[in-house]
Design a protein around this motif. Structure first.
Motif, PDB file in Angstrom:
ATOM      1  N   ARG A 121     -18.285 -27.093  24.000  1.00  0.00           N
ATOM      2  CA  ARG A 121     -19.512 -26.505  24.536  1.00  0.00           C
ATOM      3  C   ARG A 121     -20.637 -27.507  24.383  1.00  0.00           C
ATOM      4  NH1 ARG A 121     -21.433 -21.085  25.218  1.00  0.00           N
ATOM      5  NH2 ARG A 121     -23.267 -21.318  26.540  1.00  0.00           N
ATOM      6  N   VAL A 122     -21.485 -27.564  25.408  1.00  0.00           N
ATOM      7  CA  VAL A 122     -22.693 -28.390  25.353  1.00  0.00           C
ATOM      8  C   VAL A 122     -23.885 -27.446  25.489  1.00  0.00           C
ATOM      9  CG1 VAL A 122     -24.020 -30.250  26.389  1.00  0.00           C
ATOM     10  CG2 VAL A 122     -21.513 -30.377  26.352  1.00  0.00           C
ATOM     11  N   LEU A 123     -24.804 -27.575  24.578  1.00  0.00           N
ATOM     12  CA  LEU A 123     -26.006 -26.729  24.577  1.00  0.00           C
ATOM     13  C   LEU A 123     -27.253 -27.592  24.636  1.00  0.00           C
ATOM     14  CD1 LEU A 123     -25.379 -24.139  21.696  1.00  0.00           C
ATOM     15  CD2 LEU A 123     -25.210 -23.712  24.147  1.00  0.00           C
ATOM     16  N   LYS A 124     -28.328 -26.985  25.072  1.00  0.00           N
ATOM     17  CA  LYS A 124     -29.636 -27.621  24.976  1.00  0.00           C
ATOM     18  C   LYS A 124     -30.326 -27.134  23.713  1.00  0.00           C
ATOM     19  CE  LYS A 124     -30.338 -28.122  29.964  1.00  0.00           C
ATOM     20  NZ  LYS A 124     -31.196 -27.789  31.129  1.00  0.00           N
ATOM     21  N   THR A 125     -31.177 -27.977  23.160  1.00  0.00           N
ATOM     22  CA  THR A 125     -31.935 -27.589  21.969  1.00  0.00           C
ATOM     23  C   THR A 125     -32.660 -26.268  22.217  1.00  0.00           C
ATOM     24  OG1 THR A 125     -32.245 -29.883  21.286  1.00  0.00           O
ATOM     25  CG2 THR A 125     -33.795 -28.270  20.421  1.00  0.00           C
TER      26      THR A 125
ATOM     27  N   LEU B 212     -18.903 -28.972  19.492  1.00  0.00           N
ATOM     28  CA  LEU B 212     -20.207 -28.516  19.980  1.00  0.00           C
ATOM     29  C   LEU B 212     -21.186 -29.686  20.020  1.00  0.00           C
ATOM     30  CD1 LEU B 212     -21.952 -26.050  20.771  1.00  0.00           C
ATOM     31  CD2 LEU B 212     -22.474 -25.768  18.349  1.00  0.00           C
ATOM     32  N   SER B 213     -21.781 -29.895  21.178  1.00  0.00           N
ATOM     33  CA  SER B 213     -22.801 -30.942  21.334  1.00  0.00           C
ATOM     34  C   SER B 213     -24.118 -30.294  21.710  1.00  0.00           C
ATOM     35  CB  SER B 213     -22.406 -31.937  22.421  1.00  0.00           C
ATOM     36  OG  SER B 213     -21.252 -32.657  22.048  1.00  0.00           O
ATOM     37  N   ILE B 214     -25.175 -30.712  21.032  1.00  0.00           N
ATOM     38  CA  ILE B 214     -26.497 -30.147  21.290  1.00  0.00           C
ATOM     39  C   ILE B 214     -27.423 -31.281  21.713  1.00  0.00           C
ATOM     40  CG2 ILE B 214     -28.374 -28.767  20.345  1.00  0.00           C
ATOM     41  CD1 ILE B 214     -26.170 -27.365  18.795  1.00  0.00           C
TER      42      ILE B 214
ATOM     43  N   LEU C  50     -19.482 -16.893  14.330  1.00  0.00           N
ATOM     44  CA  LEU C  50     -20.510 -17.813  13.850  1.00  0.00           C
ATOM     45  C   LEU C  50     -21.577 -17.936  14.925  1.00  0.00           C
ATOM     46  CD1 LEU C  50     -21.405 -19.951  11.672  1.00  0.00           C
ATOM     47  CD2 LEU C  50     -20.233 -21.646  13.116  1.00  0.00           C
ATOM     48  N   GLY C  51     -22.817 -17.640  14.574  1.00  0.00           N
ATOM     49  CA  GLY C  51     -23.905 -17.687  15.531  1.00  0.00           C
ATOM     50  C   GLY C  51     -24.908 -18.787  15.227  1.00  0.00           C
ATOM     51  N   LEU C  52     -25.389 -19.398  16.308  1.00  0.00           N
ATOM     52  CA  LEU C  52     -26.500 -20.334  16.216  1.00  0.00           C
ATOM     53  C   LEU C  52     -27.639 -19.710  17.000  1.00  0.00           C
ATOM     54  CD1 LEU C  52     -23.776 -22.145  16.116  1.00  0.00           C
ATOM     55  CD2 LEU C  52     -25.318 -24.042  16.623  1.00  0.00           C
ATOM     56  N   GLU C  53     -28.704 -19.316  16.341  1.00  0.00           N
ATOM     57  CA  GLU C  53     -29.799 -18.614  17.013  1.00  0.00           C
ATOM     58  C   GLU C  53     -30.653 -19.555  17.848  1.00  0.00           C
ATOM     59  OE1 GLU C  53     -30.492 -14.815  14.028  1.00  0.00           O
ATOM     60  OE2 GLU C  53     -31.993 -16.410  14.149  1.00  0.00           O
ATOM     61  N   SER C  54     -30.912 -20.752  17.318  1.00  0.00           N
ATOM     62  CA  SER C  54     -31.732 -21.740  18.019  1.00  0.00           C
ATOM     63  C   SER C  54     -31.138 -23.109  17.712  1.00  0.00           C
ATOM     64  CB  SER C  54     -33.186 -21.654  17.560  1.00  0.00           C
ATOM     65  OG  SER C  54     -33.973 -22.625  18.229  1.00  0.00           O
ATOM     66  N   ALA C  55     -30.255 -23.576  18.597  1.00  0.00           N
ATOM     67  CA  ALA C  55     -29.485 -24.784  18.327  1.00  0.00           C
ATOM     68  C   ALA C  55     -30.385 -26.012  18.186  1.00  0.00           C
ATOM     69  CB  ALA C  55     -28.475 -25.009  19.446  1.00  0.00           C
ATOM     70  N   ALA C  56     -29.991 -26.883  17.239  1.00  0.00           N
ATOM     71  CA  ALA C  56     -30.695 -28.135  16.993  1.00  0.00           C
ATOM     72  C   ALA C  56     -29.701 -29.292  17.089  1.00  0.00           C
ATOM     73  CB  ALA C  56     -31.337 -28.108  15.610  1.00  0.00           C
ATOM     74  N   PRO C  57     -30.167 -30.490  17.459  1.00  0.00           N
ATOM     75  CA  PRO C  57     -29.249 -31.642  17.556  1.00  0.00           C
ATOM     76  C   PRO C  57     -28.452 -31.892  16.276  1.00  0.00           C
ATOM     77  CG  PRO C  57     -31.314 -32.160  18.622  1.00  0.00           C
ATOM     78  CD  PRO C  57     -31.509 -30.820  17.952  1.00  0.00           C
ATOM     79  N   SER C  58     -29.032 -31.551  15.108  1.00  0.00           N
ATOM     80  CA  SER C  58     -28.330 -31.754  13.838  1.00  0.00           C
ATOM     81  C   SER C  58     -27.105 -30.853  13.698  1.00  0.00           C
ATOM     82  CB  SER C  58     -29.278 -31.488  12.662  1.00  0.00           C
ATOM     83  OG  SER C  58     -29.731 -30.152  12.684  1.00  0.00           O
ATOM     84  N   GLN C  59     -26.991 -29.865  14.577  1.00  0.00           N
ATOM     85  CA  GLN C  59     -25.834 -28.981  14.540  1.00  0.00           C
ATOM     86  C   GLN C  59     -24.705 -29.451  15.459  1.00  0.00           C
ATOM     87  OE1 GLN C  59     -28.233 -25.351  15.317  1.00  0.00           O
ATOM     88  NE2 GLN C  59     -27.455 -24.591  13.350  1.00  0.00           N
ATOM     89  N   THR C  60     -24.882 -30.607  16.070  1.00  0.00           N
ATOM     90  CA  THR C  60     -23.788 -31.229  16.804  1.00  0.00           C
ATOM     91  C   THR C  60     -22.680 -31.561  15.811  1.00  0.00           C
ATOM     92  OG1 THR C  60     -25.200 -32.163  18.528  1.00  0.00           O
ATOM     93  CG2 THR C  60     -23.085 -33.270  18.119  1.00  0.00           C
ATOM     94  N   SER C  61     -21.480 -31.019  16.049  1.00  0.00           N
ATOM     95  CA  SER C  61     -20.405 -31.159  15.068  1.00  0.00           C
ATOM     96  C   SER C  61     -19.128 -30.583  15.648  1.00  0.00           C
ATOM     97  CB  SER C  61     -20.790 -30.414  13.775  1.00  0.00           C
ATOM     98  OG  SER C  61     -19.863 -30.658  12.742  1.00  0.00           O
ATOM     99  N   VAL C  62     -18.062 -30.692  14.871  1.00  0.00           N
ATOM    100  CA  VAL C  62     -16.830 -29.971  15.178  1.00  0.00           C
ATOM    101  C   VAL C  62     -16.730 -28.838  14.171  1.00  0.00           C
ATOM    102  CG1 VAL C  62     -14.343 -30.068  15.431  1.00  0.00           C
ATOM    103  CG2 VAL C  62     -15.719 -32.070  16.019  1.00  0.00           C
ATOM    104  N   TYR C  63     -16.573 -27.625  14.671  1.00  0.00           N
ATOM    105  CA  TYR C  63     -16.543 -26.440  13.827  1.00  0.00           C
ATOM    106  C   TYR C  63     -15.116 -25.925  13.704  1.00  0.00           C
ATOM    107  CZ  TYR C  63     -21.583 -26.478  14.142  1.00  0.00           C
ATOM    108  OH  TYR C  63     -22.908 -26.850  14.041  1.00  0.00           O
ATOM    109  N   PHE C  64     -14.703 -25.685  12.471  1.00  0.00           N
ATOM    110  CA  PHE C  64     -13.373 -25.161  12.205  1.00  0.00           C
ATOM    111  C   PHE C  64     -13.474 -23.804  11.526  1.00  0.00           C
ATOM    112  CE2 PHE C  64     -10.637 -28.526  13.470  1.00  0.00           C
ATOM    113  CZ  PHE C  64     -11.346 -29.699  13.262  1.00  0.00           C
TER     114      PHE C  64
END
Lengths: 112, 117
Positions: free
Chosen positions: B11-15, B114-116, B76-90
């Protein structure tokens, strides 16, 4: 504060030889240790574990050794096979705790 | 034999956008976990759950929320995604061996990248 350390980011071993991966820990409350293996684009898979009441556990080609006084454990793979090429994570758990603390991983490459 | 299934895989998200990662396990495990893996950092625990309706914070919980409304699912929820949350989630799950009074090894899904931006 890295409580579980894998100081070798990578390791290359000839096929058929022994691979030795090392792990050190600092938390004396850890009493159960695990090794996980991870291929690219896949999740980690459990490989072998050892309780602090033992100093060795063996499963086929894989043996884990635990030295509690040195807070050190190692994973031996013998003989090494090309399919063993992966990232290996060491993990530790304290008694009664559901949480695992992972090391940063060692990338093992087996050279044919 | 599905084991632990994570959706989506990429998934790719915008900040500032929000999203929910879903984890489902079919092994009737009591415990479920969310980790993130970053280069040179190993796997770090975000949140975990010891049973339906319960959640607890892990090592790096800030910026994330979780829910365990059903035993087999852990969101797992991200309410307001930030670039620092770019990662691989397991996601992982495990059972409790009541005789040994110890948790069994965790079983992992294949991850969500996940890329932000």
């Amino acid at each position: 504060d890295q409580q579980v350390k894998q100081n070798s980011p990578s390791l290359s071993v000839q096929e058929g030889r022994i691979s030795i991966l090392n792990c050190d820990y600092t938390n004396s409350m850890f009493d159960y240790f695990l090794w996980y293996k991870k291929y690219p684009a896949e999740g980690p898979t459990f490989l072998i574990s050892i309780s602090s009441i033992k100093d060795k556990n063996e499963d086929g080609r894989f043996t884990v050794f635990l030295n509690k006084s040195a807070k050190h454990l190692s994973l031996h793979i013998v003989p090494s096979q090309p399919g063993d090429s992966a990232v290996y994570f060491c993990a530790a758990r304290a008694d009664g705790n559901e949480k695992l603390t992972f090391g940063t991983g060692t990338r093992l490459t087996i050279i044919p | 034999n599905a084991g632990v299934t994570q959706t989506p895989k990429f998934r790719v998200l915008k900040t500032g956008q929000s999203m929910t990662l879903l984890c489902a396990q079919d092994m009737n495990h009591e415990y479920m976990y969310w980790y993130r893996q970053d280069p040179g950092m190993g796997l770090r625990l975000i949140h975990y759950s010891v049973g339906e309706g319960t959640t607890a914070k892990g090592e790096v919980p800030d910026g994330y929320n979780v829910s365990r409304l059903k035993k087999q699912n852990f969101l797992l929820g991200l309410e307001s995604a930030a670039p620092s949350q770019t990662s691989v989630y397991f996601c992982a799950s495990s059972s409790r061996d009541r005789r040994a009074r110890a948790n069994q090894p965790q079983h992992f899904g294949d991850g969500t990248r996940l890329s932000i931006l």
